[in-house]
Scaffold this motif. Structure first.
Motif, mmCIF file in Angstrom:
data_model
loop_
_atom_site.group_PDB
_atom_site.id
_atom_site.type_symbol
_atom_site.label_atom_id
_atom_site.label_comp_id
_atom_site.label_asym_id
_atom_site.label_seq_id
_atom_site.Cartn_x
_atom_site.Cartn_y
_atom_site.Cartn_z
ATOM 1 N N LEU A 33 0.815 -1.217 0.000
ATOM 2 C CA LEU A 33 0.000 0.000 0.000
ATOM 3 C C LEU A 33 0.852 1.272 0.000
ATOM 4 O O LEU A 33 0.482 2.267 -0.611
ATOM 5 C CB LEU A 33 -0.943 0.005 1.202
ATOM 6 C CG LEU A 33 -2.008 -1.097 1.222
ATOM 7 C CD1 LEU A 33 -2.884 -0.963 2.462
ATOM 8 C CD2 LEU A 33 -2.856 -1.067 -0.049
ATOM 9 N N VAL A 34 1.987 1.242 0.681
ATOM 10 C CA VAL A 34 2.848 2.430 0.740
ATOM 11 C C VAL A 34 3.214 2.947 -0.654
ATOM 12 O O VAL A 34 3.153 4.159 -0.900
ATOM 13 C CB VAL A 34 4.115 2.149 1.575
ATOM 14 C CG1 VAL A 34 5.116 3.297 1.436
ATOM 15 C CG2 VAL A 34 3.757 1.949 3.046
ATOM 16 N N PRO A 35 3.580 2.081 -1.610
ATOM 17 C CA PRO A 35 4.002 2.591 -2.919
ATOM 18 C C PRO A 35 2.909 3.332 -3.693
ATOM 19 O O PRO A 35 3.245 4.105 -4.603
ATOM 20 C CB PRO A 35 4.423 1.313 -3.669
ATOM 21 C CG PRO A 35 4.781 0.343 -2.601
ATOM 22 C CD PRO A 35 3.809 0.624 -1.500
ATOM 23 N N VAL A 36 1.636 3.109 -3.363
ATOM 24 C CA VAL A 36 0.573 3.775 -4.135
ATOM 25 C C VAL A 36 0.126 5.082 -3.484
ATOM 26 O O VAL A 36 -0.740 5.780 -4.016
ATOM 27 C CB VAL A 36 -0.644 2.847 -4.337
ATOM 28 C CG1 VAL A 36 -0.228 1.551 -4.993
ATOM 29 C CG2 VAL A 36 -1.389 2.592 -3.028
ATOM 30 N N ILE A 37 0.707 5.431 -2.335
ATOM 31 C CA ILE A 37 0.367 6.702 -1.693
ATOM 32 C C ILE A 37 1.042 7.833 -2.460
ATOM 33 O O ILE A 37 2.264 7.817 -2.648
ATOM 34 C CB ILE A 37 0.822 6.716 -0.220
ATOM 35 C CG1 ILE A 37 0.117 5.602 0.562
ATOM 36 C CG2 ILE A 37 0.533 8.074 0.418
ATOM 37 C CD1 ILE A 37 0.600 5.461 1.995
ATOM 38 N N PRO A 38 0.294 8.818 -2.932
ATOM 39 C CA PRO A 38 0.875 9.917 -3.721
ATOM 40 C C PRO A 38 2.007 10.624 -2.974
ATOM 41 O O PRO A 38 1.993 10.724 -1.743
ATOM 42 C CB PRO A 38 -0.320 10.848 -3.937
ATOM 43 C CG PRO A 38 -1.514 9.962 -3.853
ATOM 44 C CD PRO A 38 -1.174 8.930 -2.809
ATOM 45 N N GLU A 39 2.975 11.111 -3.729
ATOM 46 C CA GLU A 39 4.145 11.774 -3.145
ATOM 47 C C GLU A 39 3.768 13.020 -2.344
ATOM 48 O O GLU A 39 4.536 13.475 -1.492
ATOM 49 C CB GLU A 39 5.127 12.159 -4.256
ATOM 50 C CG GLU A 39 5.808 10.967 -4.928
ATOM 51 C CD GLU A 39 6.700 10.206 -3.967
ATOM 52 O OE1 GLU A 39 7.303 10.841 -3.086
ATOM 53 O OE2 GLU A 39 6.779 8.974 -4.095
ATOM 54 N N PHE A 191 -12.420 -3.481 5.150
ATOM 55 C CA PHE A 191 -12.210 -4.637 4.280
ATOM 56 C C PHE A 191 -12.007 -5.859 5.171
ATOM 57 O O PHE A 191 -10.978 -5.980 5.834
ATOM 58 C CB PHE A 191 -10.999 -4.416 3.372
ATOM 59 C CG PHE A 191 -11.113 -3.185 2.517
ATOM 60 C CD1 PHE A 191 -11.663 -3.241 1.250
ATOM 61 C CD2 PHE A 191 -10.693 -1.945 3.001
ATOM 62 C CE1 PHE A 191 -11.785 -2.099 0.468
ATOM 63 C CE2 PHE A 191 -10.810 -0.793 2.234
ATOM 64 C CZ PHE A 191 -11.361 -0.881 0.961
ATOM 65 N N GLN A 192 -13.001 -6.721 5.216
ATOM 66 C CA GLN A 192 -12.937 -7.929 6.026
ATOM 67 C C GLN A 192 -12.651 -9.119 5.106
ATOM 68 O O GLN A 192 -13.211 -9.232 4.017
ATOM 69 C CB GLN A 192 -14.262 -8.150 6.764
ATOM 70 C CG GLN A 192 -14.707 -6.972 7.641
ATOM 71 C CD GLN A 192 -13.757 -6.651 8.765
ATOM 72 O OE1 GLN A 192 -12.901 -5.777 8.621
ATOM 73 N NE2 GLN A 192 -13.902 -7.331 9.891
ATOM 74 N N SER A 193 -11.778 -10.030 5.562
ATOM 75 C CA SER A 193 -11.364 -11.159 4.741
ATOM 76 C C SER A 193 -12.252 -12.382 4.977
ATOM 77 O O SER A 193 -12.528 -12.734 6.133
ATOM 78 C CB SER A 193 -9.906 -11.512 5.027
ATOM 79 O OG SER A 193 -9.052 -10.452 4.635
ATOM 80 N N LYS A 236 -6.071 0.095 -5.420
ATOM 81 C CA LYS A 236 -6.955 0.973 -6.184
ATOM 82 C C LYS A 236 -7.857 1.787 -5.262
ATOM 83 O O LYS A 236 -8.005 3.000 -5.431
ATOM 84 C CB LYS A 236 -7.803 0.131 -7.137
ATOM 85 C CG LYS A 236 -8.840 0.904 -7.943
ATOM 86 C CD LYS A 236 -9.535 -0.028 -8.932
ATOM 87 C CE LYS A 236 -10.632 0.699 -9.704
ATOM 88 N NZ LYS A 236 -11.806 0.993 -8.859
ATOM 89 N N LYS A 237 -8.427 1.135 -4.253
ATOM 90 C CA LYS A 237 -9.352 1.826 -3.350
ATOM 91 C C LYS A 237 -8.623 2.855 -2.491
ATOM 92 O O LYS A 237 -9.162 3.931 -2.209
ATOM 93 C CB LYS A 237 -10.088 0.818 -2.464
ATOM 94 C CG LYS A 237 -10.946 -0.184 -3.212
ATOM 95 C CD LYS A 237 -11.971 0.474 -4.124
ATOM 96 C CE LYS A 237 -13.068 1.182 -3.373
ATOM 97 N NZ LYS A 237 -14.127 1.710 -4.261
ATOM 98 N N LEU A 238 -7.390 2.565 -2.071
ATOM 99 C CA LEU A 238 -6.640 3.539 -1.281
ATOM 100 C C LEU A 238 -6.273 4.744 -2.141
ATOM 101 O O LEU A 238 -6.365 5.897 -1.685
ATOM 102 C CB LEU A 238 -5.373 2.900 -0.703
ATOM 103 C CG LEU A 238 -4.511 3.830 0.163
ATOM 104 C CD1 LEU A 238 -5.307 4.388 1.338
ATOM 105 C CD2 LEU A 238 -3.259 3.108 0.663
ATOM 106 N N GLN A 239 -5.874 4.505 -3.372
ATOM 107 C CA GLN A 239 -5.573 5.613 -4.272
ATOM 108 C C GLN A 239 -6.796 6.503 -4.475
ATOM 109 O O GLN A 239 -6.699 7.731 -4.430
ATOM 110 C CB GLN A 239 -5.093 5.075 -5.622
ATOM 111 C CG GLN A 239 -3.667 4.562 -5.614
ATOM 112 C CD GLN A 239 -3.240 4.052 -6.971
ATOM 113 O OE1 GLN A 239 -3.945 3.268 -7.613
ATOM 114 N NE2 GLN A 239 -2.086 4.498 -7.433
ATOM 115 N N GLU A 240 -7.937 5.881 -4.686
ATOM 116 C CA GLU A 240 -9.172 6.642 -4.885
ATOM 117 C C GLU A 240 -9.524 7.462 -3.645
ATOM 118 O O GLU A 240 -9.943 8.627 -3.756
ATOM 119 C CB GLU A 240 -10.320 5.703 -5.240
ATOM 120 C CG GLU A 240 -10.179 5.039 -6.595
ATOM 121 C CD GLU A 240 -11.280 4.021 -6.864
ATOM 122 O OE1 GLU A 240 -11.374 3.554 -8.007
ATOM 123 O OE2 GLU A 240 -12.038 3.680 -5.930
#
Length: 245
Positions: A33-39, A191-193, A236-240
């Protein structure tokens, strides 16, 4: 090899993301998840006290220490940033929910994985824990569990006796936060697994009717490991979510 080290990054914008791992976990849980967090976002991915090194370190820690470890950086982030989004996993979601109830004006969104309103343990998980403690790594489940913790697991089972107070504290915190969940007003994605080894899928019932929570079931993921498809979906959901801040 999973990197369990805490991670910080100063962004170019006014907002930040605080990431809080779960019990016996580490910052490495958020590695995808860290890599998709905007700079533009500052990132603070913390390692809770007692969650690395010898198993005795975990015994000597406490719920009170963990809460302080969340509150202190959160106060620092509030002082330096306009808004702070919290990403939490398992026990970390409990701290996130409390923080959002206490500071709704500073925390615009929560992104929570495996909220433990109904904790439980599969028998197969206990078997896996014992296998890992005795150095067994032949099964995918063994390798997954061993890889997710920064603790140096040992076959000397008496050294885990000190974990009992920490687990009792966790169960009490799960119950407490579940009771105050109706106070949450921050827009929250959970988000539950479906095949979670430590949180019952019935926890979805506690989240389903909350007006500020949108819950999704990850059909092919467990508590520690997500399928490739679910990982891509979470990214995708975290980016959104962050694009809306």
């Amino acid at each position: 090899m999973i990197d369990h080290s805490p991670y910080t990054r100063t962004g170019t914008g006014p907002n930040a993301v605080l990431m809080i791992h779960g019990i016996a976990g580490s910052p490495g849980h958020f590695r995808d998840l860290v890599p998709v967090i905007p700079e533009a976002f500052s990132v603070y991915n913390i390692l809770l006290d007692g969650h690395s090194g010898r198993v005795e370190n975990f015994s000597r820690s406490s719920m009170a220490k963990w809460k302080t470890q969340v509150a202190d950086p959160l106060a620092d982030l509030f002082a330096r940033h306009e808004k702070v989004v919290i990403v939490g996993h398992s026990m970390g979601t409990l701290f996130a929910i409390q923080a959002a109830i206490d500071h709704p004006e500073k925390i615009p969104r929560l992104f929570l994985l495996s909220v433990p309103t109904r904790p439980w343990v599969r028998f197969s998980t206990l078997v896996t824990c014992l296998r890992v403690a005795f150095g067994k790594r032949s099964r995918p489940a063994d390798r997954a569990l061993a890889g997710e913790t920064a603790l140096e697991l040992t076959p000397k089972l008496w050294k885990y006796i000190g974990w009992a107070p920490r687990m009792i504290e966790l169960l009490l915190e799960c119950r407490r936060v579940t009771k105050i969940l109706p106070q949450l007003t921050t827009p929250t994605q959970t988000f539950q697994s479906q095949v979670d080894e430590l949180v019952s899928i019935r926890s979805c019932q506690d989240l389903a009717h909350h007006p500020h929570i949108t819950n999704t079931v990850l059909e092919t993921s467990g508590h520690f490991v997500y399928s490739r498809e679910d990982t891509a979906y979470l990214q995708k959901k975290l980016q959104e979510l962050l694009q809306e801040i």
